[in-house]
Write a protein that holds these residues in place. Structure first.
Motif, PDB file in Angstrom:
ATOM      1  N   UNK A   1       4.761   9.918   4.678  1.00 24.35           N
ATOM      2  CA  UNK A   1       4.080  10.860   5.568  1.00 24.35           C
ATOM      3  C   UNK A   1       2.866  10.232   6.236  1.00 24.35           C
ATOM      4  N   UNK A   2       2.220   9.300   5.540  1.00 18.68           N
ATOM      5  CA  UNK A   2       1.005   8.652   6.056  1.00 18.68           C
ATOM      6  C   UNK A   2       1.313   7.374   6.840  1.00 18.68           C
ATOM      7  N   UNK A   3       2.592   6.993   6.886  1.00 17.93           N
ATOM      8  CA  UNK A   3       2.972   5.784   7.609  1.00 17.93           C
ATOM      9  C   UNK A   3       2.720   4.502   6.830  1.00 17.93           C
ATOM     10  N   UNK A   4       2.660   4.602   5.501  1.00 19.33           N
ATOM     11  CA  UNK A   4       2.443   3.445   4.648  1.00 19.33           C
ATOM     12  C   UNK A   4       3.792   3.032   4.068  1.00 19.33           C
ATOM     13  N   UNK A   5       4.156   1.773   4.237  1.00 16.42           N
ATOM     14  CA  UNK A   5       5.440   1.287   3.725  1.00 16.42           C
ATOM     15  C   UNK A   5       5.312   0.974   2.236  1.00 16.42           C
ATOM     16  N   UNK A   6       6.206   1.555   1.445  1.00 20.68           N
ATOM     17  CA  UNK A   6       6.169   1.378  -0.001  1.00 20.68           C
ATOM     18  C   UNK A   6       6.661   0.004  -0.416  1.00 20.68           C
ATOM     19  N   UNK A   7       7.714  -0.473   0.221  1.00 22.71           N
ATOM     20  CA  UNK A   7       8.264  -1.775  -0.133  1.00 22.71           C
ATOM     21  C   UNK A   7       8.477  -1.892  -1.635  1.00 22.71           C
ATOM     22  N   UNK A   8       7.973  -2.973  -2.214  1.00 19.37           N
ATOM     23  CA  UNK A   8       8.127  -3.198  -3.650  1.00 19.37           C
ATOM     24  C   UNK A   8       6.809  -2.973  -4.390  1.00 19.37           C
ATOM     25  N   UNK A   9       5.897  -2.263  -3.750  1.00 19.74           N
ATOM     26  CA  UNK A   9       4.595  -2.005  -4.376  1.00 19.74           C
ATOM     27  C   UNK A   9       4.758  -1.157  -5.633  1.00 19.74           C
ATOM     28  N   UNK A  10       3.926  -1.467  -6.621  1.00 15.77           N
ATOM     29  CA  UNK A  10       3.861  -0.636  -7.819  1.00 15.77           C
ATOM     30  C   UNK A  10       3.056   0.611  -7.469  1.00 15.77           C
ATOM     31  N   UNK A  11       3.094   1.591  -8.336  1.00 15.68           N
ATOM     32  CA  UNK A  11       2.445   2.879  -8.076  1.00 15.68           C
ATOM     33  C   UNK A  11       0.972   2.724  -7.704  1.00 15.68           C
ATOM     34  N   UNK A  12       0.213   1.999  -8.497  1.00 20.71           N
ATOM     35  CA  UNK A  12      -1.216   1.816  -8.229  1.00 20.71           C
ATOM     36  C   UNK A  12      -1.477   1.126  -6.899  1.00 20.71           C
ATOM     37  N   UNK A  13      -0.695   0.111  -6.604  1.00 22.44           N
ATOM     38  CA  UNK A  13      -0.843  -0.613  -5.339  1.00 22.44           C
ATOM     39  C   UNK A  13      -0.559   0.304  -4.154  1.00 22.44           C
ATOM     40  N   UNK A  14       0.470   1.111  -4.291  1.00 21.53           N
ATOM     41  CA  UNK A  14       0.839   2.024  -3.219  1.00 21.53           C
ATOM     42  C   UNK A  14      -0.225   3.090  -3.002  1.00 21.53           C
ATOM     43  N   UNK A  15      -0.747   3.639  -4.063  1.00 25.09           N
ATOM     44  CA  UNK A  15      -1.801   4.643  -3.946  1.00 25.09           C
ATOM     45  C   UNK A  15      -3.041   4.046  -3.291  1.00 25.09           C
ATOM     46  N   UNK A  16      -3.410   2.829  -3.674  1.00 28.00           N
ATOM     47  CA  UNK A  16      -4.568   2.176  -3.035  1.00 28.00           C
ATOM     48  C   UNK A  16      -4.308   1.929  -1.553  1.00 28.00           C
ATOM     49  N   UNK A  17      -3.078   1.598  -1.186  1.00 23.71           N
ATOM     50  CA  UNK A  17      -2.731   1.411   0.230  1.00 23.71           C
ATOM     51  C   UNK A  17      -2.867   2.733   0.986  1.00 23.71           C
ATOM     52  N   UNK A  18      -2.451   3.819   0.368  1.00 21.64           N
ATOM     53  CA  UNK A  18      -2.593   5.145   0.981  1.00 21.64           C
ATOM     54  C   UNK A  18      -4.070   5.480   1.139  1.00 21.64           C
ATOM     55  N   UNK A  19      -4.860   5.243   0.093  1.00 24.30           N
ATOM     56  CA  UNK A  19      -6.295   5.519   0.168  1.00 24.30           C
ATOM     57  C   UNK A  19      -6.924   4.738   1.322  1.00 24.30           C
ATOM     58  N   UNK A  20      -6.559   3.482   1.442  1.00 21.44           N
ATOM     59  CA  UNK A  20      -7.115   2.641   2.494  1.00 21.44           C
ATOM     60  C   UNK A  20      -6.702   3.159   3.873  1.00 21.44           C
ATOM     61  N   UNK A  21      -5.459   3.550   4.022  1.00 23.86           N
ATOM     62  CA  UNK A  21      -4.957   4.088   5.290  1.00 23.86           C
ATOM     63  C   UNK A  21      -5.711   5.353   5.676  1.00 23.86           C
ATOM     64  N   UNK A  22      -6.097   6.145   4.695  1.00 27.02           N
ATOM     65  CA  UNK A  22      -6.831   7.382   4.949  1.00 27.02           C
ATOM     66  C   UNK A  22      -8.311   7.146   5.239  1.00 27.02           C
ATOM     67  N   UNK A  23      -8.743   5.893   5.090  1.00 28.56           N
ATOM     68  CA  UNK A  23     -10.145   5.578   5.337  1.00 28.56           C
ATOM     69  C   UNK A  23     -11.032   5.787   4.118  1.00 28.56           C
TER      70      UNK A  23
END
Length: 59
Positions: free
Chosen positions: A12-34
């Motif tokens: 929904x946020x336009x962040x690609x999950x790829x092979x990221x682990x849960x924590x990595x993905x959540x941090x990517x989402x946080x970063x995308x949200x500013x």
């Protein structure tokens, strides 16, 4: 929150999950949200983000 739910939020946020682990993905989402990408970095008690979506899972 389980991984399929996190992946859906990422999508929904336009962040690609790829092979990221849960924590990595959540941090990517946080970063995308500013927000500070602080999920599971040991800052839960001092991050100041009490309304964070991930707060209940964070350590």
């Amino acid at each position: 929150m389980n991984m399929p739910e996190v992946k859906e939020i990422a999508k929904q946020r336009g962040v690609k999950a790829g092979t990221k682990k849960k924590g990595e993905l959540i941090r990517a989402i946080q970063q995308e949200e500013g927000n500070e990408a602080c999920y599971e970095t040991g800052k839960a008690a001092s991050c100041g983000q009490d309304e964070c979506l991930w707060r209940g899972d964070c350590k």
